[in-house]
Design a protein around this motif. Structure first.
Motif, PDB file in Angstrom:
ATOM      1  N   ARG A  60      -2.067  -1.036  -3.218  1.00  0.00           N
ATOM      2  CA  ARG A  60      -1.506  -1.035  -4.571  1.00  0.00           C
ATOM      3  C   ARG A  60      -2.173  -2.112  -5.408  1.00  0.00           C
ATOM      4  O   ARG A  60      -2.420  -3.220  -4.937  1.00  0.00           O
ATOM      5  CB  ARG A  60      -0.003  -1.299  -4.528  1.00  0.00           C
ATOM      6  N   GLU A 118     -16.762   2.904  -0.515  1.00  0.00           N
ATOM      7  CA  GLU A 118     -15.866   3.736   0.293  1.00  0.00           C
ATOM      8  C   GLU A 118     -16.604   4.985   0.771  1.00  0.00           C
ATOM      9  O   GLU A 118     -17.167   5.719  -0.032  1.00  0.00           O
ATOM     10  CB  GLU A 118     -14.658   4.119  -0.571  1.00  0.00           C
ATOM     11  N   GLY A 163      -3.948   3.751   0.534  1.00  0.00           N
ATOM     12  CA  GLY A 163      -4.671   2.730  -0.201  1.00  0.00           C
ATOM     13  C   GLY A 163      -3.771   1.627  -0.699  1.00  0.00           C
ATOM     14  O   GLY A 163      -2.550   1.757  -0.761  1.00  0.00           O
ATOM     15  N   ARG A 165      -2.888   8.323  -7.439  1.00  0.00           N
ATOM     16  CA  ARG A 165      -4.262   7.849  -7.631  1.00  0.00           C
ATOM     17  C   ARG A 165      -5.051   7.909  -6.336  1.00  0.00           C
ATOM     18  O   ARG A 165      -6.180   8.426  -6.309  1.00  0.00           O
ATOM     19  CB  ARG A 165      -4.227   6.411  -8.181  1.00  0.00           C
ATOM     20  N   GLU A 166      -4.481   7.393  -5.251  1.00  0.00           N
ATOM     21  CA  GLU A 166      -5.201   7.368  -3.981  1.00  0.00           C
ATOM     22  C   GLU A 166      -5.496   8.773  -3.464  1.00  0.00           C
ATOM     23  O   GLU A 166      -6.585   9.033  -2.959  1.00  0.00           O
ATOM     24  CB  GLU A 166      -4.425   6.565  -2.936  1.00  0.00           C
ATOM     25  N   CYS A 185       0.429   4.919  -7.597  1.00  0.00           N
ATOM     26  CA  CYS A 185      -0.608   4.551  -6.632  1.00  0.00           C
ATOM     27  C   CYS A 185      -0.867   5.710  -5.673  1.00  0.00           C
ATOM     28  O   CYS A 185      -2.023   6.023  -5.357  1.00  0.00           O
ATOM     29  CB  CYS A 185      -0.190   3.299  -5.873  1.00  0.00           C
ATOM     30  N   ALA A 202       0.842  -1.192   0.000  1.00  0.00           N
ATOM     31  CA  ALA A 202       0.000   0.000   0.000  1.00  0.00           C
ATOM     32  C   ALA A 202       0.880   1.247   0.000  1.00  0.00           C
ATOM     33  O   ALA A 202       2.106   1.162   0.091  1.00  0.00           O
ATOM     34  CB  ALA A 202      -0.910  -0.008   1.231  1.00  0.00           C
ATOM     35  N   GLU A 252      -8.371  10.122  -5.742  1.00  0.00           N
ATOM     36  CA  GLU A 252      -9.629   9.405  -5.555  1.00  0.00           C
ATOM     37  C   GLU A 252     -10.267   9.715  -4.211  1.00  0.00           C
ATOM     38  O   GLU A 252     -11.470   9.964  -4.132  1.00  0.00           O
ATOM     39  CB  GLU A 252      -9.402   7.896  -5.671  1.00  0.00           C
ATOM     40  N   GLU A 253      -9.467   9.698  -3.140  1.00  0.00           N
ATOM     41  CA  GLU A 253     -10.025   9.839  -1.803  1.00  0.00           C
ATOM     42  C   GLU A 253     -10.280  11.282  -1.394  1.00  0.00           C
ATOM     43  O   GLU A 253     -11.227  11.561  -0.674  1.00  0.00           O
ATOM     44  CB  GLU A 253      -9.106   9.168  -0.776  1.00  0.00           C
TER      45      GLU A 253
END
Length: 194
Positions: A84, A145, A82, A96-97, A93, A47, A100-101
């Protein structure tokens, strides 16, 4: 110095569970004294955790999250993080995390290090990243989520760590990195997102 007197050797392995992202095993191992023992552990894909630094007119703020964590039955304060995907580059990653979050993207990134959150029973490794020059956009949460995004000062985070309001291992480790980075003790090498 050698570690041979500490090493355990696998004798056999039994698969206990193959889940959506966890894979559990029970191994029989030979101890350094030649006795046999069992070790149960979870294989985890790895992660990332992001420490987002937000410059505001009031000063430096941190982007944090509040999320309910089912295994412990409570809402936790955490840095964005998050899992991977298979073969995913950790820096990609992290980007992206964060997006996204939280909805934030970052113009500057610095890799801090790694942490092993539960070495007694998991292979999980979490890469720690710092992000700055943040720009807010739209979040893209996964369908399952649910989390709140908020900001706090570094001093507030340190108080919450001291008082036990923050007990998540990765966030506590992130607070250690943050404290030492802000003091100048642990310098970071920043790179632009091109």
């Amino acid at each position: 110095m050698t570690d041979a007197h500490l090493i355990e050797r696998q004798v056999s392995q039994e698969e206990l569970l193959r889940g959506h992202f966890l894979h559990a095993f029970r191994d029989t191992v030979r101890l350094p004294n030649q006795a046999l023992a069992t070790r149960e552990y979870v294989v985890h894909p790895g992660a990332v955790m992001v420490i987002p630094l937000l410059e505001t007119p009031e000063g430096l703020k941190l982007v944090l999250e509040r999320q309910y964590r089912y295994p412990v039955g409570q809402v936790m304060i955490e840095f964005p993080a998050g899992k991977r995907d298979a073969g995913e580059d950790p820096w990609r990653c992290a980007q992206r995390e964060l997006q996204e979050e939280t909805g934030y993207t970052a113009g500057q990134w610095a890799r801090a290090g790694v942490l092993h959150p539960v070495i007694a029973y998991s292979t999980e490794v979490i890469e720690i990243w710092f992000a700055k020059d943040l720009r807010l956009g739209a979040r893209q949460l996964d369908a399952e989520e649910f989390l709140d995004v908020f900001t706090a000062t570094p001093a507030q985070l340190m108080d919450w760590c001291r008082d036990g309001q923050v007990s998540d291992a990765k966030t506590l480790t992130g607070a250690l990195w943050l404290q030492n980075t802000l003091s100048g003790s642990w310098p970071l090498v920043w790179q632009s997102l091109d």
